[in-house]
Design a protein around this motif. Structure first.
Motif, mmCIF file in Angstrom:
data_model
loop_
_atom_site.group_PDB
_atom_site.id
_atom_site.type_symbol
_atom_site.label_atom_id
_atom_site.label_comp_id
_atom_site.label_asym_id
_atom_site.label_seq_id
_atom_site.Cartn_x
_atom_site.Cartn_y
_atom_site.Cartn_z
ATOM 1 N N CYS A 41 3.282 -3.284 -1.308
ATOM 2 C CA CYS A 41 3.902 -2.891 -2.581
ATOM 3 C C CYS A 41 5.255 -3.571 -2.671
ATOM 4 O O CYS A 41 5.542 -4.269 -3.637
ATOM 5 N N ARG B 288 1.034 -10.792 -2.791
ATOM 6 C CA ARG B 288 1.896 -10.000 -3.649
ATOM 7 C C ARG B 288 2.972 -9.304 -2.806
ATOM 8 O O ARG B 288 2.812 -9.132 -1.592
ATOM 9 N N LYS C 247 11.696 -3.340 -7.540
ATOM 10 C CA LYS C 247 10.723 -2.269 -7.668
ATOM 11 C C LYS C 247 11.109 -1.289 -8.777
ATOM 12 O O LYS C 247 12.206 -0.724 -8.761
ATOM 13 N N HIS D 71 -2.880 1.159 -7.422
ATOM 14 C CA HIS D 71 -2.178 2.048 -8.363
ATOM 15 C C HIS D 71 -3.172 2.852 -9.185
ATOM 16 O O HIS D 71 -2.857 3.932 -9.664
ATOM 17 N N GLU E 50 -2.849 -3.382 -2.502
ATOM 18 C CA GLU E 50 -1.690 -3.199 -1.630
ATOM 19 C C GLU E 50 -2.127 -2.989 -0.176
ATOM 20 O O GLU E 50 -3.021 -2.184 0.112
ATOM 21 N N ASP F 156 4.832 3.413 -1.993
ATOM 22 C CA ASP F 156 3.372 3.424 -2.165
ATOM 23 C C ASP F 156 2.567 3.402 -0.857
ATOM 24 O O ASP F 156 1.428 2.893 -0.841
ATOM 25 N N GLN G 129 -1.234 4.737 -0.720
ATOM 26 C CA GLN G 129 -2.335 3.939 -1.274
ATOM 27 C C GLN G 129 -2.508 2.607 -0.542
ATOM 28 O O GLN G 129 -3.403 1.820 -0.889
HETATM 29 MN MN MN Z 1 3.090 -0.380 -5.699
#
Ligand code: MN
Ligand code: PEP
Length: 339
Positions: free
Chosen positions: A102, A126, A131, A272, A298, A309, A312
């Motif tokens: 993330c 990524r 953020k 997400h 992620e 995050d 996740q």
């Molecule tokens: Mn994220």
């Protein structure tokens, strides 16, 4: 207005149509296609007289566009857009996967994940340096320092860097260090940001807003394209609903809906879109099965330590498994052509 050129129209015919459009105070958007070139006209507040164009050499027809968007629609470009990022593509035959943490936290963390992403054969990395956090007290990202780490990843692994810009200054910085500008869900209708990204030479990954309809999302893409940047990638990342079993409700029906309306590639973000580690792989499989051009996921080397995050984030091993599973599905629904 949309001007469709004849299949045998010459460069000079196209240039003349562009000149007339510009002379009228409007902007031409020329989209070459397999069978014909189409030229979209923007900047007009009312209908334009079709006759002015139909008499020009090489023009097949001038069509009034009735949809609210002109450039993202299939009328302008019936073939699917393939966004090229160096030697990698999004929207082509190859399924595009964008993977990484993330947020960029440390050089060690980013390199550990990048090494796994490279090993998996995936082309895009990524990681957020800026953020958009709900709380002003939460980790806000490393800023330019984070972008420098991402640029190192690009040099070391040859991965293409996808990273978010939250404002116009951020776009400038992202242009300096990265390959694709991510515009986040919370900024989908930040019109000055959309326009700035529309003037960038970098492709734009446009996430769907938390409460955006498909039409609003496509119109946000239209903002980018109207400025002349036609390399837009849409990303379904879930919307707000009454559901409490997930962070967002991943609207997989948005994928065929977008593909029915637009030539732009569309990705699915199961991270997400669910917010829960155990749901990411099942929804990634579903996203590919439903026809997405790829995924953004992620991944963290230590999800329990993630600064954003973490719940996740996939572990490196889970990520490797996900890539194998979605590749198998993609192979069934879109088999690689035999050459
Ligand atoms: Mn994220
Ligand atoms: C992200 O990709 O980390 C992110 C903040 O995404 P979204 O804008 O979809 O919430």
């Amino acid at each position: 207005m949309l001007i469709v050129m004849k299949a045998d129209a010459t460069e000079a015919d196209i240039a003349e149509v562009e000149r007339v459009i510009t002379e009228m105070g409007f902007r031409p958007h020329t989209m070459p296609g397999a069978g014909r070139t189409a030229i979209g006209v923007t900047g007009n507040s009312g209908p334009i007289d079709r006759v002015r164009f139909e008499s020009l050499n090489g023009v097949a027809e001038a069509i009034r566009v009735t949809k609210p968007y002109k450039l993202v629609g299939l009328d302008l470009r019936p073939e699917r857009t393939v966004v090229r990022v160096g030697d990698a593509t999004i929207g082509g035959e190859e399924m595009a996967i964008i993977a990484g943490p993330c947020a960029v936290e440390t050089r060690e963390q980013v390199f550990a994940v990048a090494e796994a992403v490279k090993r998996s054969g995936v082309r895009f990395f990524r990681g957020g340096a800026f953020k958009p956090r709900t709380s002003p007290y939460a980790f806000q990202g490393l800023g330019e320092e984070g972008l420098k780490i991402l640029a190192e990843v690009r040099d070391r692994f040859g991965l293409k860097i996808v990273t978010e810009a939250m404002d116009e200054t951020g776009v400038e910085l992202v242009e300096r260090y990265a390959d694709v500008i991510q515009l986040g869900a919370r900024n989908m209708q930040n019109f000055s940001l959309l326009k700035r990204a529309g003037r960038s030479r970098l492709p734009v990954l446009l996430k769907r807003g938390l409460a955006a309809t498909i039409e609003e999302w496509l119109l946000a893409a239209e903002y980018v394209m109207a400025e002349g940047n036609y390399n837009v990638i849409l990303c379904e990342r879930g919307v707000r609903t009454f559901a409490q079993h997930t962070r967002n409700t991943l609207d997989l029906a948005a994928v065929p809906a977008v593909r029915q309306a637009s030539h732009l590639p569309v990705l699915v973000d199961p991270s997400h879109g669910t917010g829960k580690n155990y749901m990411v792989t099942p929804l990634a499989r579903a996203g590919v099965a439903v026809g997405a051009d790829g995924l953004i996921v992620e991944v963290h080397d230590h999800p329990e330590r993630a600064l954003s995050d973490g719940p996740q984030a996939l572990t490196l091993a889970q990520y490797e498994q996900l890539v194998a599973e979605v590749r198998a599905i993609h192979e069934v629904i879109a088999p690689a052509p035999v050459r």
